[in-house]
Design an enzyme around this catalytic site. Structure first.
Site, short mmCIF file in Angstrom:
data_model
loop_
_atom_site.label_atom_id
_atom_site.label_comp_id
_atom_site.label_asym_id
_atom_site.label_seq_id
_atom_site.Cartn_x
_atom_site.Cartn_y
_atom_site.Cartn_z
CB ALA A 298 -88.88 16.52 22.30
CE LYS A 299 -96.03 20.76 22.48
NZ LYS A 299 -97.08 19.79 22.17
N GLY A 300 -91.24 22.02 21.50
CA GLY A 300 -90.54 23.25 21.15
C GLY A 300 -91.53 24.39 21.02
#
Ligand code: NAD
Length: 424
Positions: free
Chosen positions: A111-113
């Protein structure tokens, strides 16, 4: 074939990640159904983050959280505060996290934000408001069993503390496992802060052993990006005897062929000053630093700095990708042709996510390990991963970059087959 008009496809980093995926899939003969699934993120969330600035006006920032694949476990990946953040770049970085977690054998997905903001333009109070509101907006999608953010460019332990506090306020009790990279005082792990840089240094050591090179005072190292990754990598390599001849930040670099004064430079940077203002040192541009005649080059700043435009000019024997995607696909082909040994990002900078995993495990168990345990376990995991990738490179007669992706995809393929597609 992915729709190239899709907003996901719009950044060079995403196009590069897809090429990396497709090229590895074709070499290893990956089931086309598995490849099809991996082209797309599981979830891509866009939120608007309104905050009141210190001058009383309201400003809205675009922000994202992308969960690429969660077959192996909860999502894991950093939160970036940077003016270039967009959906496509965040999706690419989430895909790289899927590969990274699978490669080193963690029970975590990718994931990444990020928030599209220049954090240097906000006050501490504004940054706190931004972090807390972002945490609320993506709150339903994150948690210790769902998706566990961590620091990245422009964020740090304080950001994670605000995030964890906001999430905990919403649930009514302290939830340590919602983020990693926290300060030690609220459930952070010993060794987390320097783990990515330490992992970079370990990987350089493994590469030198593999190539039959000696790491000593004749080993010249240049580091592009002297932050949370670059600084500890420099410290560990210097402790092993290497000579750090150049380092840089976004304002430019400093250079000394006999070795820079590392301690003084670290103190300068840690006091919040930029390298272009450092007195009594020789200055060098970021572009020239990349092309220095050194043994080891560590690009540890941003993606896409080594491209087909400058790859032929690179003189380093070993490139250790501290940043995510600092060398483009075509650049890696040129470098491999020149005989440069590239330690790929998903292996080279995996020390951070590995100790993040240790932090998550310690938080869930409420039992904390000492620094030796952490560093020994980190060394063991990266040593195994490095040699698995090197064996894979020999087996398929490919460079380490392709081998790392193939190695990661083999693990994912096995797990995705076991879980299957639902409904069948
Ligand atoms: P950081 O913000 O602490 O440091 C980044 C450094 O790069 C700073 O010195 C900054 O001035 C410099 N920089 C920024 N833009 C630049 C430019 N255009 N040219 C030259 N220098 C520039 O960030 P970090 O945590 O050290 O992360 C660096 C890279 O490593 C990022 O690509 C990040 O995704 C990756 N990474 C970080 C971690 C981690 O644990 N921090 C883990 C894995 C990967």
């Amino acid at each position: 074939m992915q729709n190239s008009q899709s907003p996901l496809f719009q950044s060079p980093l995403f196009q590069d990640a897809i090429s990396q995926l497709e090229s590895a899939s074709s070499i290893m003969n990956l089931d086309p159904n598995i490849l099809e699934r991996l082209r797309y993120p599981k979830r891509a969330i866009q939120v608007s983050v309104p905050i009141r600035l210190d001058d009383g006006t309201v400003k809205v920032f675009e922000a994202y959280r992308v969960q690429h694949n969660m077959t192996l476990g909860p999502g894991k990946g950093g939160i970036r505060f940077h003016q270039d953040v967009n959906l496509s770049q965040t999706a690419a970085l989430a895909m790289l996290m899927t590969f990274k977690c699978a490669l080193v054998g963690l029970p975590l997905g990718g994931a990444k934000g990020g928030v599209r903001v220049d954090p240097n333009l906000l006050s501490r109070q504004e940054l706190q408001a931004l972090t807390r509101r972002y945490a609320v907006e993506i709150g339903p999608f994150v948690g210790p069993d769902k998706d566990i953010p961590a620091p990245d460019i422009g964020t740090d332990g304080q950001t994670m503390a605000w995030f964890m506090d906001t999430y905990s306020q919403q649930t009514g009790y302290a939830v340590h496992g919602v983020v990693t990279g926290k300060p030690i005082g609220i459930g952070g792990s010993l060794g987390r802060a320097e783990s990515t840089g330490k992992g970079v240094a370990f990987c350089i050591q493994f590469a030198f052993e593999k190539l039959g090179l000696r790491l000593d005072s004749n080993t010249k190292v240049a580091i592009h990006g002297f932050g949370k990754v670059g600084v500890p990598a420099a410290q560990d390599l210097a402790a092993q005897g290497a000579r750090i001849v150049a380092v840089s930040d976004y304002t430019g670099g400093i250079y000394n062929s006999r070795g820079i004064n590392l301690q003084e430079t670290i103190e300068w940077v840690k006091s919040g000053k930029v390298l272009k203002d450092m007195p009594n040192v020789e200055k060098i541009s970021n572009e020239d630093l990349l092309c220095l005649d050194v043994d080891v080059l560590i690009p540890a700043a941003i993606s896409g700095v080594i491209t087909e435009k400058n790859a032929a000019k690179i003189k380093a024997k070993v490139i250790a990708e501290g940043a995510n995607g600092p060398c483009t696909g075509p650049a890696i082909d040129i470098l491999t042709e020149k005989g440069v040994f590239v330690i790929p990002d998903i292996l080279c900078n995996a020390g951070g996510v590995t100790v993040s995993y240790f932090e998550w495990v310690q938080g869930l168990a409420h039992f904390f390990w000492d620094l030796d345990q952490i560093n020994n376990k980190l060394y063991g995991i990266l040593n195994n991963a490095f040699h698995r990738v090197a064996d894979c490179a020999d087996k398929y007669k490919v460079d380490m970059k392709k081998a790392a992706t193939i190695s990661a995809l083999s693990r994912l393929d096995a797990a995705m087959r076991l879980r299957g597609i639902w409904p069948a």
